[in-house]
Design an enzyme around this catalytic site. Structure first.
Site, PDB file in Angstrom:
ATOM      1  N   SER A 100       4.024   1.064   8.087  1.00 27.23           N
ATOM      2  CA  SER A 100       3.702   2.398   7.555  1.00 27.23           C
ATOM      3  C   SER A 100       2.920   3.201   8.592  1.00 27.23           C
ATOM      4  O   SER A 100       2.923   4.427   8.575  1.00 27.23           O
ATOM      5  CB  SER A 100       2.869   2.268   6.278  1.00 27.23           C
ATOM      6  OG  SER A 100       3.538   1.446   5.346  1.00 27.23           O
ATOM      7  N   GLN A 160      -2.762 -12.713   7.472  1.00 28.39           N
ATOM      8  CA  GLN A 160      -2.919 -12.369   6.052  1.00 28.39           C
ATOM      9  C   GLN A 160      -2.101 -13.302   5.166  1.00 28.39           C
ATOM     10  O   GLN A 160      -2.581 -13.762   4.114  1.00 28.39           O
ATOM     11  CB  GLN A 160      -2.482 -10.921   5.846  1.00 28.39           C
ATOM     12  CG  GLN A 160      -2.379 -10.483   4.406  1.00 28.39           C
ATOM     13  CD  GLN A 160      -2.033  -9.018   4.292  1.00 28.39           C
ATOM     14  OE1 GLN A 160      -2.887  -8.165   4.472  1.00 28.39           O
ATOM     15  NE2 GLN A 160      -0.775  -8.711   4.015  1.00 28.39           N
ATOM     16  N   MET A 165       0.840  -1.199   0.000  1.00 32.81           N
ATOM     17  CA  MET A 165       0.000   0.000   0.000  1.00 32.81           C
ATOM     18  C   MET A 165       0.878   1.254   0.000  1.00 32.81           C
ATOM     19  O   MET A 165       0.425   2.343   0.363  1.00 32.81           O
ATOM     20  CB  MET A 165      -0.943  -0.004   1.204  1.00 32.81           C
ATOM     21  CG  MET A 165      -1.909  -1.193   1.172  1.00 32.81           C
ATOM     22  SD  MET A 165      -3.443  -0.890   2.031  1.00 32.81           S
ATOM     23  CE  MET A 165      -2.861  -0.660   3.711  1.00 32.81           C
ATOM     24  N   GLY A 166       2.140   1.118  -0.394  1.00 31.91           N
ATOM     25  CA  GLY A 166       3.030   2.276  -0.453  1.00 31.91           C
ATOM     26  C   GLY A 166       3.510   2.687   0.933  1.00 31.91           C
ATOM     27  O   GLY A 166       3.487   1.895   1.875  1.00 31.91           O
ATOM     28  N   ALA A 167       3.954   3.964   1.052  1.00 33.03           N
ATOM     29  CA  ALA A 167       4.605   4.448   2.287  1.00 33.03           C
ATOM     30  C   ALA A 167       5.701   3.445   2.668  1.00 33.03           C
ATOM     31  O   ALA A 167       5.745   2.931   3.781  1.00 33.03           O
ATOM     32  CB  ALA A 167       3.597   4.650   3.410  1.00 33.03           C
ATOM     33  N   GLY A 173       4.752 -10.361   3.728  1.00 31.56           N
ATOM     34  CA  GLY A 173       5.486 -10.323   4.987  1.00 31.56           C
ATOM     35  C   GLY A 173       4.826 -11.174   6.062  1.00 31.56           C
ATOM     36  O   GLY A 173       3.601 -11.212   6.165  1.00 31.56           O
ATOM     37  N   ASP A 226       2.305  -9.588   8.808  1.00 29.66           N
ATOM     38  CA  ASP A 226       0.846  -9.764   8.768  1.00 29.66           C
ATOM     39  C   ASP A 226       0.593 -11.266   8.632  1.00 29.66           C
ATOM     40  O   ASP A 226       0.270 -11.767   7.557  1.00 29.66           O
ATOM     41  CB  ASP A 226       0.273  -8.965   7.600  1.00 29.66           C
ATOM     42  CG  ASP A 226       0.587  -7.488   7.738  1.00 29.66           C
ATOM     43  OD1 ASP A 226      -0.124  -6.799   8.471  1.00 29.66           O
ATOM     44  OD2 ASP A 226       1.580  -7.021   7.146  1.00 29.66           O
ATOM     45  N   HIS A 230       9.242  -3.388   3.541  1.00 34.52           N
ATOM     46  CA  HIS A 230       8.807  -3.594   2.155  1.00 34.52           C
ATOM     47  C   HIS A 230      10.005  -3.906   1.251  1.00 34.52           C
ATOM     48  O   HIS A 230       9.946  -4.776   0.388  1.00 34.52           O
ATOM     49  CB  HIS A 230       8.119  -2.342   1.614  1.00 34.52           C
ATOM     50  CG  HIS A 230       6.848  -1.957   2.314  1.00 34.52           C
ATOM     51  ND1 HIS A 230       6.729  -0.810   3.055  1.00 34.52           N
ATOM     52  CD2 HIS A 230       5.639  -2.547   2.376  1.00 34.52           C
ATOM     53  CE1 HIS A 230       5.506  -0.716   3.541  1.00 34.52           C
ATOM     54  NE2 HIS A 230       4.814  -1.762   3.145  1.00 34.52           N
TER      55      HIS A 230
HETATM   56  P1  AMP Z   1       1.405  -2.957   3.550  1.00 34.12           P
HETATM   57  O1  AMP Z   1       1.940  -1.923   2.614  1.00 34.12           O
HETATM   58  O2  AMP Z   1       1.488  -2.561   4.975  1.00 34.12           O
HETATM   59  O3  AMP Z   1       0.069  -3.499   3.127  1.00 34.12           O
HETATM   60  O4  AMP Z   1       2.396  -4.176   3.457  1.00 34.12           O
HETATM   61  C1  AMP Z   1       2.777  -4.727   2.225  1.00 34.12           C
HETATM   62  C2  AMP Z   1       3.560  -5.982   2.468  1.00 34.12           C
HETATM   63  O5  AMP Z   1       4.717  -5.674   3.251  1.00 34.12           O
HETATM   64  C3  AMP Z   1       2.773  -7.031   3.258  1.00 34.12           C
HETATM   65  O6  AMP Z   1       3.045  -8.313   2.726  1.00 34.12           O
HETATM   66  C4  AMP Z   1       3.325  -6.875   4.652  1.00 34.12           C
HETATM   67  O7  AMP Z   1       3.232  -8.058   5.426  1.00 34.12           O
HETATM   68  C5  AMP Z   1       4.768  -6.535   4.363  1.00 34.12           C
HETATM   69  N1  AMP Z   1       5.385  -5.852   5.508  1.00 34.12           N
HETATM   70  C6  AMP Z   1       4.899  -4.794   6.187  1.00 34.12           C
HETATM   71  N2  AMP Z   1       5.709  -4.481   7.221  1.00 34.12           N
HETATM   72  C7  AMP Z   1       6.731  -5.372   7.193  1.00 34.12           C
HETATM   73  C8  AMP Z   1       7.889  -5.595   8.001  1.00 34.12           C
HETATM   74  N3  AMP Z   1       8.160  -4.834   9.050  1.00 34.12           N
HETATM   75  N4  AMP Z   1       8.708  -6.618   7.679  1.00 34.12           N
HETATM   76  C9  AMP Z   1       8.433  -7.413   6.608  1.00 34.12           C
HETATM   77  N5  AMP Z   1       7.362  -7.251   5.794  1.00 34.12           N
HETATM   78  C10 AMP Z   1       6.520  -6.258   6.088  1.00 34.12           C
END
Ligand code: AMP
Length: 283
Positions: A191, A158, A34-36, A152, A155, A41
């Protein structure tokens, strides 16, 4: 010097860019985000590069996984910075559709999942969440047809839900889980950490410390129940409002009462002020 990633914002542009990438039978990895973007990521992107010839990163803040009272409107959107980070990782393609491209007027379909999606963890507190995630991830898989997709472990539920869905719907994507990247003090990168005030940021690593304490107690032979109670106390005493702290079977997410019932995953979700944080570790 490698070229900056192509940015596709429409389905025809995505199709053209993917056809170009797939020339000479190149394999494709997708990293949905989802960016940020933060280093968590980027660790997924690096793993993607090792698992496939070409890497596509989607950047899309997905409205259907947010409830009306949640933070869709205020979720950080930092596309320019994201694109330059992805260029630095030699990503091949950024898929950055508009909401109207992903959900045109009249959109009326949804992927519904059970099993790990109804484990009584995130689904209990965010009942809309997995319907939104599976629908958008299903669409991303169909749009991009990746060979592998990286998610990741941060989550964790998920990851289990998406893995199940990809297998159940024969989507032909191998879902790969990546380890959680943490700040030096143990806080899982997210994020949403930008929402934390300085005081909250100082307290936030308590979630990880409490889970480590629970794991230590279980490994020392204390009961899972008493270990969780001690962990929950640490978390609430630090000022969090706890949604859940649970020990689950790492594969099925079924509740677990004793360590001989299988590999244990500890999962936590708690609010600190307005910010809701989630995390998990293996025991
Ligand atoms: P998000 O942008 O938060 O939806 O996350 C996108 C992907 O990045 C998802 O598969 C998350 O599980 C992964 N992710 C988010 N935070 C972390 C982290 N600290 N370490 C590893 N993967 C992450």
């Amino acid at each position: 010097m490698s070229r900056p990633p192509v940015v596709a914002r429409t389905l025809p542009a995505l199709r053209r860019a993917l056809a170009e990438l797939r020339k000479r039978n190149a394999s494709v990895a997708l990293v949905p985000t989802m960016g940020a973007l933060h280093d968590g990521h980027l660790s997924l992107v690096r793993l993607a590069k090792r698992r496939a010839d070409k890497v596509v990163v989607s950047v899309f803040v997905n409205p259907t996984q947010f409830a009306p009272h949640e933070d869709f409107g205020s979720y950080p959107r930092t596309f320019k910075a994201d694109a330059s980070k992805l260029a630095g990782e030699n990503v091949d393609l950024i898929w950055n559709p508009d909401v109207k491209v992903m959900y045109p007027d009249g959109f009326a379909s949804k992927i519904a999942t059970e099993g790990p999606a109804v484990a009584g963890l995130e689904d209990r507190f965010r009942p809309h969440f997995f319907g939104g995630v599976t629908t958008v991830v299903g669409k991303l898989f169909i749009q991009c047809r990746p060979d592998v997709a990286i998610f990741g472990s941060k989550d964790f539920q998920q990851l289990r839900v998406v893995t199940r869905m990809a297998a159940d719907l024969d989507l032909g994507v191998k879902v790969i889980g990546a380890p959680t990247v943490r700040e030096r003090d143990g806080l899982a990168m997210s994020s949403r950490n930008v929402y934390l005030s300085a005081e909250e940021r100082a307290v936030a690593p308590t979630l990880y410390r409490a889970m480590k304490e629970v794991a230590k107690r279980i490994k020392a032979g204390k009961s899972i129940e008493s270990s969780l109670t001690a962990g929950a106390e640490l978390i609430t005493e630090a000022g969090f409002v706890l949604d859940y702290l649970e020990a689950r079977h790492a594969e099925t997410l079924a509740p677990i009462k004793s360590p001989n019932q299988g590999p244990i995953r500890l999962l936590v979700a708690a609010k600190l002020g307005k910010t809701r944080l989630i995390d998990n570790i293996a025991v």
